[in-house]
Design an enzyme around this catalytic site. Structure first.
Site, short mmCIF file in Angstrom:
data_model
loop_
_atom_site.label_atom_id
_atom_site.label_comp_id
_atom_site.label_asym_id
_atom_site.label_seq_id
_atom_site.Cartn_x
_atom_site.Cartn_y
_atom_site.Cartn_z
N ASP A 136 -11.66 -7.06 -18.26
CA ASP A 136 -11.78 -7.70 -19.25
C ASP A 136 -10.53 -8.04 -19.97
O ASP A 136 -9.81 -7.52 -20.79
CB ASP A 136 -12.85 -7.33 -20.33
N HIS A 196 0.91 -1.20 -0.12
CA HIS A 196 -0.02 0.00 -0.06
C HIS A 196 0.97 1.26 0.21
O HIS A 196 0.46 2.34 -0.33
CB HIS A 196 -0.90 -0.15 1.23
#
Length: 433
Positions: A379, A150
């Site tokens: 996708d 992070h």
């Protein structure tokens, strides 16, 4: 379930001569926003039904994506002053490939009680800043397990990275490239001045003790909110000319219901730590393609009796007003705080304000919204993910709002509560009363 290990290797960025990338071994200092983020690897799972591209095609696209995102292929280090940095040395990301001898459909839906650690790279003692595990199922389906540190970037950045990776796997060009000028985003005023107590709000002076007191009592839940439910909720919350965002409506409802399930005394004060993306709030605005951390937090506060007795609109307004206060002035003050802290011995002792594993936030909450992340655009060639599983929530009172993979317009809520609050919460969570 036993899975077979196919490969475990380090993948580096593919050399591309016509792309303007930072020079090799460039040191990129962590910004004050990076230092305020969680000091840990965040683990996420994405599941994709077949057909999916082969592992080789996936890895080739990943190597191409890393050219545009060199920080993820770098390593943490320190400069000559001992300040934390990322070195852009293309040391690479870890890629683990496994085979799962069953059909993905037989394992879905994943639930918080599912054992999924075998689908993820390790989280402890990890040197690579990004790890990818490609779990190939017998049917051809794929579950991608990812861990990213992070301190390198926030969720908005990782969402952009994944969509770029997916487009490159499909052989598409990237319409927009990441924005890497961290210094330009964190320019202090002259002279710098702080107008808020950032040393106490975003940081604490030392790490709190990790006592794991409530760990065995924490239960992870997933709620699915249909588009119809969300429409009714927004109609209930938005009154007159005042309109609230989907996030504000959802949080007003969840805050009310969790307070009810906890059985808090009427005068008990409850606050929510709300992540606020600075990209659109800073002036001039920072491109949404900015790669790094650019998040601070708002803290709406209400008494339990207000949360239980007042309307959803009343609660949504408290949330809206608190978030609105985290504006350009607040972000600039935080940047100036970072400038004034440079070189101080205390700077090395500052620890980001974050809940400790195994603790309970009650009567408070912490919420993160991924509602604007483009999961449906993720996708690789076989359609968007059929399941998304955020990190395990080992702290009571944590919530994450995520666009649902089940139906467009729906929202999945991942949250953690203490065991003795769960049953009552399940009974009331869908009631709009």
């Amino acid at each position: 379930m036993a899975i077979g290990l196919i490969n475990n290797t380090i993948l580096k960025a593919s050399p591309v001569s016509d792309i303007d990338c930072p020079a090799s071994n460039t040191l990129v200092p962590l910004t004050i926003f990076d230092k305020a983020a969680f000091d840990l690897h965040v683990a996420v799972l994405y599941a994709f039904r077949p057909p999916m591209p082969s592992n080789e095609v996936m890895k080739d696209g990943l190597a191409k994506a890393l050219v545009h995102y060199p920080h993820l292929a770098g390593r943490f280090t320190t400069d000559e002053h001992g300040r934390p940095c990322i070195i852009l040395n293309n040391a690479g990301v870890r890629v683990i490939e496994t085979y799962v001898p069953t059909a993905l459909a037989e394992q879905l839906p994943f639930t918080p009680s599912s054992e999924m650690s075998h689908l993820l790279p390790p989280l402890e003692g990890v040197e690579p800043l990004l790890q990818i595990q490609l779990n190939r199922y017998a049917c051809g389906g794929l579950v991608i397990g990812q861990t990213a540190h992070h301190h390198v970037c926030d969720g908005q950045s990782m969402s952009s990275f994944f969509i770029s990776w997916a487009k490159l796997v499909r052989g598409l060009n990237l319409e927009s490239l990441p924005y890497h000028d961290r210094a330009a985003v964190s320019v202090p005023r002259n002279p710098p001045r702080t107008e808020f107590d950032h040393r106490s709000i975003e940081f604490r002076k030392s790490a709190a003790s990790n006592n794991n007191e409530f760990l065995s009592s924490i239960v992870n839940l997933t709620l699915h909110l249909s588009p119809g439910f969300i429409t009714k909720l927004k109609q209930k919350v938005s009154q007159g000319n005042q309109r609230y965002s989907t996030f504000e409506c959802l949080l007003s409802h969840m805050w009310k219901k969790i307070t009810q399930a906890r059985g808090l005394p009427p005068e008990e004060l409850s606050q929510v730590r709300v992540a606020v993306n600075g990209r659109a709030r800073m002036k001039p605005q920072v491109p949404m393609e900015y790669f790094g951390n650019l998040v601070l937090w708002a803290y709406p506060k209400l008494k339990a009796k207000e949360l239980l007795n007042e309307s959803h609109a009343y609660i949504a307004k408290a949330i809206h007003d608190a978030v609105a206060r985290v504006d350009n002035q607040y972000f600039q003050s935080f940047i100036d705080f970072g400038e004034l802290s440079k070189g101080e011995e205390e700077e090395k002792e500052l620890v980001a304000t974050a809940p400790e594993v195994g603790n309970a936030l009650c009567p408070n909450l912490e919420v993160d919204s991924w509602l604007r992340f483009q999961f449906h655009d993720l996708d690789f060639g076989g359609g968007g993910p059929c399941a998304f599983i955020p990190p395990d929530l080992p702290v009571e009172g944590l919530l994450i709002f995520v666009p649902s993979c089940k139906e467009k317009g729906g929202v999945d809520v991942f949250l953690a509560l203490l065991h003795h609050h769960v049953q009552y919460f399940k009974e009331i969570c869908y009631s709009l009363d």
